[in-house]
Design a protein around this motif. Sequence first.
Motif, short mmCIF file in Angstrom:
data_model
loop_
_atom_site.label_atom_id
_atom_site.label_comp_id
_atom_site.label_asym_id
_atom_site.label_seq_id
_atom_site.Cartn_x
_atom_site.Cartn_y
_atom_site.Cartn_z
N ARG A 38 9.95 64.70 47.48
CA ARG A 38 11.24 64.07 47.13
C ARG A 38 11.44 64.05 45.61
NH1 ARG A 38 16.46 63.12 48.10
NH2 ARG A 38 17.16 61.09 47.32
N LEU A 39 10.38 63.74 44.91
CA LEU A 39 10.45 63.69 43.44
C LEU A 39 10.74 65.08 42.86
CD1 LEU A 39 10.07 61.67 41.11
CD2 LEU A 39 7.66 62.30 41.04
N GLU A 51 2.42 60.06 53.32
CA GLU A 51 3.46 59.38 52.54
C GLU A 51 3.47 59.89 51.10
OE1 GLU A 51 4.79 54.84 51.25
OE2 GLU A 51 2.84 55.20 52.20
N LEU A 52 2.29 60.09 50.55
CA LEU A 52 2.19 60.60 49.19
C LEU A 52 2.84 61.97 49.07
CD1 LEU A 52 1.16 60.43 46.29
CD2 LEU A 52 -1.04 61.31 47.09
N GLU A 53 2.59 62.86 50.01
CA GLU A 53 3.15 64.21 49.99
C GLU A 53 4.68 64.17 50.08
OE1 GLU A 53 3.39 68.18 49.52
OE2 GLU A 53 1.60 66.92 49.27
N LEU A 95 10.12 56.30 42.40
CA LEU A 95 9.25 57.29 43.03
C LEU A 95 8.14 57.73 42.09
CD1 LEU A 95 11.67 59.66 45.01
CD2 LEU A 95 9.79 58.30 45.97
N SER A 96 8.47 57.93 40.86
CA SER A 96 7.46 58.36 39.88
C SER A 96 6.34 57.34 39.79
CB SER A 96 8.11 58.55 38.49
OG SER A 96 9.05 59.60 38.52
N GLN A 97 6.73 56.08 39.75
CA GLN A 97 5.72 55.02 39.69
C GLN A 97 4.89 54.96 40.97
OE1 GLN A 97 5.24 52.90 36.88
NE2 GLN A 97 3.34 52.63 38.05
N HIS A 98 5.57 55.14 42.08
CA HIS A 98 4.91 55.08 43.40
C HIS A 98 3.87 56.19 43.52
CE1 HIS A 98 4.70 54.84 47.87
NE2 HIS A 98 5.03 53.56 47.63
#
Length: 554
Positions: free
Chosen positions: A305-306, A298-300, A212-215
């Motif tokens: 989630r992160l 999707e970014l939000e 997720l961090s990378q995404h």
Amino acid sequence: MFLDIEIKNFVLIKNSQIHLHPSLTVVTGETGSGKSIFLESIKALLGNRCSSEKIGGFENKSYITAFISFDEPIDKQICLDFNIQHDESPLSIQKSILPGGKSSFRVLGEICSLQQVKNTLKKYIHIHSQHETPELLKPEMHLEILDTWIGEEAITLRKKMGDAYTTYTTLHKEIKELENLDENRLRELDIINFQIEEIQEADIKPGEMEALSQHVTNAEHSVQIQEALSSALDNLQNDNHSISERLIHTIDKIHYLTKFIPNFATIEDRLNSIRIDIDDLIHDISSNNNEEAYSPQELEQNIQRLELLKRVFKKYGGDESSALAFYESILGKKEALDNISSNLEEKKNQLEKAKKHAETVANELHLLREKHIESFSQNLTREIQDLMMPHAKIEVEISPSSLNKNGHDSVTILFSANKGSSLKPIHSIASGGEMSRVVLALKMLLADKGEQKIFIFDEIDTGVSGKAAHLMAEKLKQLSQHAQVIVISHLPQIAAVANSHILVHKNIQEGKSVTEIKNLDTEERVEEIARLLAGKQINEAARLNAKDLIGQNS
């Protein structure tokens, strides 16, 4: 037993080496000669603390060294207790007293602690000093005395009792801990259930946070990433002056040259290989360049989630693996708390059985003691009466006590010295002469039953004279058949029965008072016993009496 003792620079003793007989050794000397210093040195060797004031004025350190040997099994056990290898006999034990009050112990040259020395040697060596209530007579020892006299049957039952009591007390402690847990159980369960629910809702998947961090990072820099990819593709392929176009042109030229320079075929192959690699790179970059753009929605979602994972990880350990480990631990704790009631009930049932078993063994011990107290009392009474106390009487009183590792009996040995006198506990004996005779009688009674192999008596003959002195000498001689006996005495009767005689005397050397300790030969022994008989005015009659006294006991 003690074989040899060397005392160096201890108080007034400059350097004395003495040999002790395996049976009976007597130590005599005039008042003030230093007999108490000799005893003090042995006590120091056995673990008594000493200040630097005990260091004599002849050197800057004191040394007390003894060589001891029992039988092979005991020597080996002593070495085991000291954690040293048993490969020689006798055992050497040395105490060094250093300036500043520090001291050290060595056994066979190996450094040992004070506690090791005290705990190990006290099992085999007993000292009875004048003006001290003997350890043997103290109230807590009465039960020990009776059980030791009863012998193996009591020892076996005491071991069984100790095991049963340990089981009982361990269960009792476990129940208390469970009861304390039960009181807080509902509150703890509320906390644990909340923690479990929070971690479960987070639905942690291994490696998810890293992905997720990378995404999120890529999504936040998607424009810059696309620009860089497009530029790279242009440079490799799309531009008229791209690397790909130039390479194709170069390969054509090299191919033409191969007609004239055959070696250039190798160069052409290498360039074709480079072209294939560049085509692969173009394909890989194009694949990334064709990925769909990240939607703001999707970014939000990914950011939220992160943040959730970060919050859960921080709360439960700091990272993914710690949070998952915490989750497993609280699941186990929840199961334990859920089962407390049934565990508590089970432990209480076990406790009831353990208590009944311990009480059964305690009753067996009680009956065994009741069976033997009359015989014990009669035997001890006889031993004391043999020491010129014809009206002495011993009785044993057993009263109930709370359950403990030795059963549920409290034992008191009662003593009366005179006819018609009331019986009192032996630890309350006031007369030094009576106390000495009771101690000796007890030692005689237990001589072949306990672990003690060396008995040291300091002025046990206090308040004893005449026929009682002869009888005490005989008892000491009998005791020395079972153990090594060392007696500091002023009685000629005791000196005459000894196998070895040691003299403590004081003299002046180079302007200093010095205490010397030495083994006496036959003539010196006669002279010393004559002094004990007649005082300082020794005459031929006293010497004849001394020889006669020695002859009667040889």
